[in-house]
Design a protein around this motif. Structure first.
Motif, PDB file in Angstrom:
ATOM      1  N   ASP A 236      88.120  73.868  18.783  1.00 50.74           N
ATOM      2  CA  ASP A 236      89.348  73.701  19.567  1.00 50.74           C
ATOM      3  C   ASP A 236      89.129  74.025  21.046  1.00 50.74           C
ATOM      4  N   TRP A 237      88.043  73.518  21.614  1.00 48.46           N
ATOM      5  CA  TRP A 237      87.785  73.708  23.044  1.00 48.46           C
ATOM      6  C   TRP A 237      88.926  73.118  23.860  1.00 48.46           C
ATOM      7  N   ASP A 238      89.265  73.781  24.955  1.00 53.55           N
ATOM      8  CA  ASP A 238      90.322  73.280  25.838  1.00 53.55           C
ATOM      9  C   ASP A 238      89.790  72.389  26.940  1.00 53.55           C
ATOM     10  N   GLY A 239      88.477  72.142  26.937  1.00 51.47           N
ATOM     11  CA  GLY A 239      87.882  71.296  27.963  1.00 51.47           C
ATOM     12  C   GLY A 239      87.580  72.030  29.254  1.00 51.47           C
ATOM     13  N   VAL A 240      87.907  73.329  29.314  1.00 61.11           N
ATOM     14  CA  VAL A 240      87.763  74.109  30.545  1.00 61.11           C
ATOM     15  C   VAL A 240      86.871  75.329  30.355  1.00 61.11           C
ATOM     16  N   ASN A 241      87.027  76.042  29.276  1.00 58.04           N
ATOM     17  CA  ASN A 241      86.289  77.287  29.037  1.00 58.04           C
ATOM     18  C   ASN A 241      84.781  77.056  29.198  1.00 58.04           C
ATOM     19  N   PRO A 242      84.151  77.755  30.142  1.00 55.79           N
ATOM     20  CA  PRO A 242      82.732  77.502  30.417  1.00 55.79           C
ATOM     21  C   PRO A 242      81.800  77.909  29.285  1.00 55.79           C
ATOM     22  N   TYR A 243      82.261  78.748  28.372  1.00 59.22           N
ATOM     23  CA  TYR A 243      81.405  79.171  27.256  1.00 59.22           C
ATOM     24  C   TYR A 243      80.887  77.971  26.474  1.00 59.22           C
ATOM     25  N   HIS A 244      81.706  76.936  26.316  1.00 62.93           N
ATOM     26  CA  HIS A 244      81.349  75.794  25.479  1.00 62.93           C
ATOM     27  C   HIS A 244      80.424  74.791  26.173  1.00 62.93           C
ATOM     28  N   GLU A 245      80.312  74.873  27.480  1.00 57.74           N
ATOM     29  CA  GLU A 245      79.604  73.824  28.221  1.00 57.74           C
ATOM     30  C   GLU A 245      78.142  73.653  27.829  1.00 57.74           C
ATOM     31  N   PRO A 246      77.345  74.709  27.634  1.00 58.07           N
ATOM     32  CA  PRO A 246      75.950  74.472  27.236  1.00 58.07           C
ATOM     33  C   PRO A 246      75.836  73.657  25.949  1.00 58.07           C
ATOM     34  N   PHE A 247      76.765  73.874  25.024  1.00 59.66           N
ATOM     35  CA  PHE A 247      76.758  73.111  23.778  1.00 59.66           C
ATOM     36  C   PHE A 247      77.225  71.679  24.026  1.00 59.66           C
TER      37      PHE A 247
END
Length: 307
Positions: free
Chosen positions: A166-177
């Motif tokens: 459920d990424w919000d498209g903003v949280n930088p934690y998810h970006e490497p993935f």
């Protein structure tokens, strides 16, 4: 090197305690009487993907950190009983655990124990490199140690998938993935504009395919710049729990991906598997088998032709 594994699953091993509640959100009360009871069972995101691909006839291997605790014993037993090879890296913080509140309509609220992880947690690079080199594909759960594993996977050569949930498209934690995988799954739940987010993932990262699941609305498939809506599949029985539906979708999509099916067919596999998962009680960790998946897809194709 000869591959020994079709899908190497990284991360997401843990235990859930399932609590059925009369409604979500749950109104405050001093106490509730719970039926059909409170059950603790092994099975978090990585476990469910490994179970799913194994049930579909693919060779799988799961690697994650586990504690020397009762929860770790449950995870080890699940893999042993289902014939899934498991590399358990010792974790001083203990095995991941969560409490899932499940409403009558199958929706859930997950409460994760954030004490079961440490900043220093890592998957051993030499072990990971050997496993990855012997694998056709790696599915990466978005836990902290797995972010550090991405460069090793890219060097070793298997294709990579991940699920941003459920990424919000903003949280930088998810970006490497999001930017480091060839195949990206995510949910539309927290997205203000799912198409924009999907296109940003494809434009900024290495993803060849981006899939956004949307529950009863089906899913959206972005491939070669084209956005395609994939209709939902009618569940074969009453919906009792949505937990694991996204993992089931990903596992079945990977079956098609590794067999060279076109992306739309892969997404149809995913839709059928996800619908099946919604009919499995949250207290169990079960997945659709290959024969049943293909039979239901064939039935769906026949219905479309007849219609």
């Amino acid at each position: 090197m000869t591959t020994e594994t079709d899908v190497l699953v990284l991360g997401g091993a843990g235990v859930d305690t399932v609590v059925h509640v009369p409604e979500l959100p749950l109104p405050y009360a001093d106490s509730y009487m719970i039926r059909p009871g409170i059950v603790t069972r092994a099975g978090q995101s990585g476990d469910f993907v490994a179970l799913g691909v194994r049930a579909l006839g693919l060779r799988t291997h799961h690697i994650d950190l586990l504690g020397a605790d009762p929860e770790g014993d449950l995870v080890r037993a699940l893999h042993r009983d289902r014939g899934i090879p498991l590399t358990a890296v010792p974790s001083a913080a203990g095995t991941k655990r969560a409490v899932n509140l499940v409403g009558p309509d199958g929706r859930r609220l997950s409460l994760y124990d954030d004490t079961r992880a440490r900043e220093s947690d890592r998957l051993p690079e030499d072990t990971l490199r050997a496993l990855a080199a012997a694998s056709r594909h790696a599915h990466v759960v978005i836990t902290h140690p797995c972010a550090h594993a991405l460069p090793v996977l890219r060097e070793a050569g298997p294709t990579i998938s991940t699920d941003l949930h459920d990424w919000d498209g903003v949280n930088p934690y998810h970006e490497p993935f999001a930017l480091g995988a060839d195949l990206v799954f995510l949910s539309t739940t927290a997205l203000a504009d799912h198409e924009r987010t999907m296109r940003e993932i494809a434009a900024r990262g290495r993803a060849r395919i981006v899939v956004a699941t949307a529950g009863a609305e089906g899913a959206y498939l972005l491939v070669d710049g084209d956005l395609i809506h994939v209709p939902a599949v009618e569940p074969p029985a009453p919906v009792v729990d949505s937990n694991g539906a996204g993992d089931a979708f990903a596992a079945a999509f990977l079956l098609g991906w590794l067999e060279g099916a076109d992306p739309l067919r892969c997404a149809r596999y995913g839709a059928v598997a996800g619908a099946h998962a919604c009919t499995v009680p949250s207290t169990r960790a079960d997945a659709i088998g290959r024969d049943e998946l293909l039979a239901r897809c064939a039935e769906s194709d026949a219905d479309k032709v007849a219609g």
